[in-house]
Motif scaffolding. Structure first.
Motif, PDB file in Angstrom:
ATOM      1  N   ARG A  58     -15.812   4.353   0.336  1.00  0.00           N
ATOM      2  CA  ARG A  58     -15.812   2.768   0.650  1.00  0.00           C
ATOM      3  C   ARG A  58     -16.506   2.024  -0.475  1.00  0.00           C
ATOM      4  O   ARG A  58     -17.516   2.651  -0.800  1.00  0.00           O
ATOM      5  CB  ARG A  58     -15.963   2.244   1.847  1.00  0.00           C
ATOM      6  CG  ARG A  58     -17.445   2.545   2.289  1.00  0.00           C
ATOM      7  CD  ARG A  58     -17.801   2.169   3.759  1.00  0.00           C
ATOM      8  NE  ARG A  58     -16.837   2.945   4.520  1.00  0.00           N
ATOM      9  CZ  ARG A  58     -16.513   2.502   5.923  1.00  0.00           C
ATOM     10  NH1 ARG A  58     -16.965   1.255   6.176  1.00  0.00           N
ATOM     11  NH2 ARG A  58     -15.847   2.912   6.535  1.00  0.00           N
ATOM     12  N   ALA A 116     -12.047  10.390   8.451  1.00  0.00           N
ATOM     13  CA  ALA A 116     -10.683  10.222   7.944  1.00  0.00           C
ATOM     14  C   ALA A 116     -10.139  11.140   7.214  1.00  0.00           C
ATOM     15  O   ALA A 116      -8.960  11.477   7.443  1.00  0.00           O
ATOM     16  CB  ALA A 116     -10.439   8.571   7.728  1.00  0.00           C
ATOM     17  N   SER A 161     -10.773   2.260  -3.198  1.00  0.00           N
ATOM     18  CA  SER A 161     -10.896   2.123  -1.909  1.00  0.00           C
ATOM     19  C   SER A 161     -11.375   0.582  -1.435  1.00  0.00           C
ATOM     20  O   SER A 161     -11.961   0.017  -2.536  1.00  0.00           O
ATOM     21  CB  SER A 161     -11.838   3.167  -1.258  1.00  0.00           C
ATOM     22  OG  SER A 161     -11.384   4.504  -1.350  1.00  0.00           O
ATOM     23  N   PHE A 182      -3.303   6.046   1.085  1.00  0.00           N
ATOM     24  CA  PHE A 182      -4.386   5.243   1.630  1.00  0.00           C
ATOM     25  C   PHE A 182      -4.731   5.515   3.028  1.00  0.00           C
ATOM     26  O   PHE A 182      -3.554   5.327   3.761  1.00  0.00           O
ATOM     27  CB  PHE A 182      -4.250   3.665   1.412  1.00  0.00           C
ATOM     28  CG  PHE A 182      -4.576   3.203  -0.078  1.00  0.00           C
ATOM     29  CD1 PHE A 182      -3.603   3.183  -0.948  1.00  0.00           C
ATOM     30  CD2 PHE A 182      -5.774   3.204  -0.589  1.00  0.00           C
ATOM     31  CE1 PHE A 182      -4.091   2.641  -2.222  1.00  0.00           C
ATOM     32  CE2 PHE A 182      -6.211   2.702  -1.666  1.00  0.00           C
ATOM     33  CZ  PHE A 182      -5.072   2.380  -2.585  1.00  0.00           C
ATOM     34  N   ARG A 220       0.867  -1.151   0.001  1.00  0.00           N
ATOM     35  CA  ARG A 220      -0.046  -0.013  -0.063  1.00  0.00           C
ATOM     36  C   ARG A 220       0.977   1.334   0.104  1.00  0.00           C
ATOM     37  O   ARG A 220       2.024   1.061   0.371  1.00  0.00           O
ATOM     38  CB  ARG A 220      -0.869  -0.029   1.371  1.00  0.00           C
ATOM     39  CG  ARG A 220      -1.840  -1.121   1.224  1.00  0.00           C
ATOM     40  CD  ARG A 220      -2.800  -1.045   2.586  1.00  0.00           C
ATOM     41  NE  ARG A 220      -1.905  -1.371   3.841  1.00  0.00           N
ATOM     42  CZ  ARG A 220      -2.180  -1.897   4.674  1.00  0.00           C
ATOM     43  NH1 ARG A 220      -3.384  -2.552   4.812  1.00  0.00           N
ATOM     44  NH2 ARG A 220      -1.425  -1.930   5.828  1.00  0.00           N
ATOM     45  N   HIS A 239      -6.944   5.054   6.789  1.00  0.00           N
ATOM     46  CA  HIS A 239      -7.516   3.973   7.223  1.00  0.00           C
ATOM     47  C   HIS A 239      -8.758   4.433   8.318  1.00  0.00           C
ATOM     48  O   HIS A 239      -8.479   5.357   9.086  1.00  0.00           O
ATOM     49  CB  HIS A 239      -6.714   3.005   8.250  1.00  0.00           C
ATOM     50  CG  HIS A 239      -5.390   2.367   7.331  1.00  0.00           C
ATOM     51  ND1 HIS A 239      -5.767   1.321   6.868  1.00  0.00           N
ATOM     52  CD2 HIS A 239      -4.282   3.171   6.713  1.00  0.00           C
ATOM     53  CE1 HIS A 239      -4.711   0.892   5.970  1.00  0.00           C
ATOM     54  NE2 HIS A 239      -3.748   2.012   6.398  1.00  0.00           N
ATOM     55  N   THR A 240      -9.982   4.064   8.025  1.00  0.00           N
ATOM     56  CA  THR A 240     -11.004   4.569   8.829  1.00  0.00           C
ATOM     57  C   THR A 240     -10.774   3.583  10.257  1.00  0.00           C
ATOM     58  O   THR A 240     -10.282   3.068  10.248  1.00  0.00           O
ATOM     59  CB  THR A 240     -12.276   4.277   8.225  1.00  0.00           C
ATOM     60  OG1 THR A 240     -12.446   2.860   7.924  1.00  0.00           O
ATOM     61  CG2 THR A 240     -12.218   4.777   6.773  1.00  0.00           C
ATOM     62  N   GLY A 300     -11.434   0.067   9.916  1.00  0.00           N
ATOM     63  CA  GLY A 300     -10.542  -0.631   9.275  1.00  0.00           C
ATOM     64  C   GLY A 300     -10.685  -0.683   7.817  1.00  0.00           C
ATOM     65  O   GLY A 300      -9.960  -1.434   7.317  1.00  0.00           O
ATOM     66  N   VAL A 301     -11.337   0.112   7.161  1.00  0.00           N
ATOM     67  CA  VAL A 301     -11.413   0.496   5.566  1.00  0.00           C
ATOM     68  C   VAL A 301     -10.160   1.207   5.140  1.00  0.00           C
ATOM     69  O   VAL A 301      -9.979   2.313   5.584  1.00  0.00           O
ATOM     70  CB  VAL A 301     -12.856   0.934   5.398  1.00  0.00           C
ATOM     71  CG1 VAL A 301     -12.895   0.770   3.692  1.00  0.00           C
ATOM     72  CG2 VAL A 301     -13.734  -0.154   5.745  1.00  0.00           C
ATOM     73  N   THR A 302      -9.716   0.922   4.123  1.00  0.00           N
ATOM     74  CA  THR A 302      -8.666   1.606   3.293  1.00  0.00           C
ATOM     75  C   THR A 302      -9.441   2.652   2.461  1.00  0.00           C
ATOM     76  O   THR A 302     -10.097   2.178   1.564  1.00  0.00           O
ATOM     77  CB  THR A 302      -7.672   0.891   2.575  1.00  0.00           C
ATOM     78  OG1 THR A 302      -8.224  -0.007   1.790  1.00  0.00           O
ATOM     79  CG2 THR A 302      -6.695   0.178   3.562  1.00  0.00           C
ATOM     80  N   ASP A 341     -15.438   7.466   6.447  1.00  0.00           N
ATOM     81  CA  ASP A 341     -14.568   7.598   5.254  1.00  0.00           C
ATOM     82  C   ASP A 341     -14.218   9.269   5.442  1.00  0.00           C
ATOM     83  O   ASP A 341     -13.199   9.647   5.242  1.00  0.00           O
ATOM     84  CB  ASP A 341     -14.958   7.430   4.060  1.00  0.00           C
ATOM     85  CG  ASP A 341     -15.483   5.934   3.940  1.00  0.00           C
ATOM     86  OD1 ASP A 341     -15.068   5.232   4.759  1.00  0.00           O
ATOM     87  OD2 ASP A 341     -16.339   5.528   3.154  1.00  0.00           O
TER      88      ASP A 341
END
Length: 305
Positions: free
Chosen positions: A95, A116, A100, A29, A8, A31-32, A35-37, A113
């Motif tokens: 996301r 972040a 993403s 990238f 990443r 990270h929320t 845990g979502v990129t 999102d």
């Protein structure tokens, strides 16, 4: 930028105000909290601007695109190009959109999102953040502003009774994720609206397995199959909790998705702290021309201190 062991793009540590970084975009990238990129881009203020009105170096716009958009779509990049005349810009893909991770929840967990992206904008050294959301992104921007506040964060004054509805979103640790000004463009006022043909088609995409396949392969948008549980705070409910953060509601008089009762409901809920612009346009980013985007940029420069 560098590449981490997982392949990443690692976050750049350069300041947007340094001579080496000032004119170069940064892509990374984020990270929320769940845990979502999130694929994100920082664009510094433009070198091309009106000499009588240089960009505000302390201001950054964080753009929340509409459903099926992403950071690389031409209509999103056009918005970026206009706003860089007024300040820096952070864009990101929600996301399930573009590069993403995760899957779209069509306005529910997307608030994480945006949080972040706002937190990253502040890490980059900007002291004023204006969130600008379009359509689905407009509803996310409204709810985000209600939940992330400078008066104590997501559980500060006025949050009583919201933990049960919003607690599962994992908002802890984002005390720096609040906006200083909010703009919603073409946002709905209420959930589950099916009163227009485009919204009936959108509900087919979201709720039907074959619709989600079309969305995935036709629009590069991966949609979660689960229903909302619980149903998130609606945009019109969120607007009542945004004050005193400055709020601008923009809507087209020819919007094919959401008729004018939507912005009027939002404006009524906002009361004196909100401003409503009804514009001769259609829906969201595609319909907002450069002149309108410029007026929004001017509004954001003067809003929020």
């Amino acid at each position: 930028m560098s590449i981490d062991p997982a392949g990443r793009v690692a976050r750049s540590t350069g300041s947007p105000h340094s001579e080496t970084r000032r004119h170069a975009p940064i892509r990374t990238f984020l990270h929320t909290d769940d845990g979502v990129t999130i694929d994100s881009v920082y664009d510094p203020p433009s070198l091309v601007y009106d000499a009588s009105r240089p960009p505000a170096r302390d201001l950054v716009f964080v753009i929340a695109h509409g459903f099926t958009g992403d950071v690389d779509r031409p209509h999103v990049r056009r918005v970026v190009n206009v706003f860089t005349r007024y300040g820096a810009v952070v864009t990101f893909s929600f996301r399930g959109h573009g590069a993403s991770g995760g899957r779209s929840t069509v306005g529910d967990r997307e608030v994480l999102d945006l949080a972040a992206a706002v937190a990253w904008a502040r890490e980059l050294g900007h002291t004023r953040v204006a969130t600008v959301g379009f359509s689905m992104g407009g509803s996310v921007a409204l709810r985000h502003a209600a939940l992330y506040r400078p008066d104590g964060g997501p559980d500060g004054p006025g949050r009583e009774g919201r933990t049960g509805r919003e607690g599962r979103t994992g908002r802890e640790g984002r005390m720096d994720a609040y906006p200083d000004a909010v703009v919603s463009v073409s946002a709905p006022a209420r959930w589950y609206y099916r009163g227009t043909a485009p919204m009936r088609r959108l509900h087919w995409l979201v709720t039907r397995p074959e619709g989600r396949l079309v969305s995935r392969y036709g629009f590069r948008t991966r949609i979660h199959h689960r229903d909302w549980d619980p149903v998130p705070l609606s945009p019109v409910e969120a607007v009542r909790e945004i004050a005193p953060t400055p709020l601008l509601i923009v809507h087209g008089d020819r919007d094919g998705y959401f008729p004018l009762d939507h912005p009027r409901m939002l404006a009524e809920a906002a009361g004196d702290h909100g401003e409503l612009w009804i514009e001769p346009m259609g829906h969201a980013e595609h319909a907002a021309d450069d002149e309108l985007l410029g007026r929004i940029g001017d509004w954001a420069v003067t809003a929020g201190g």
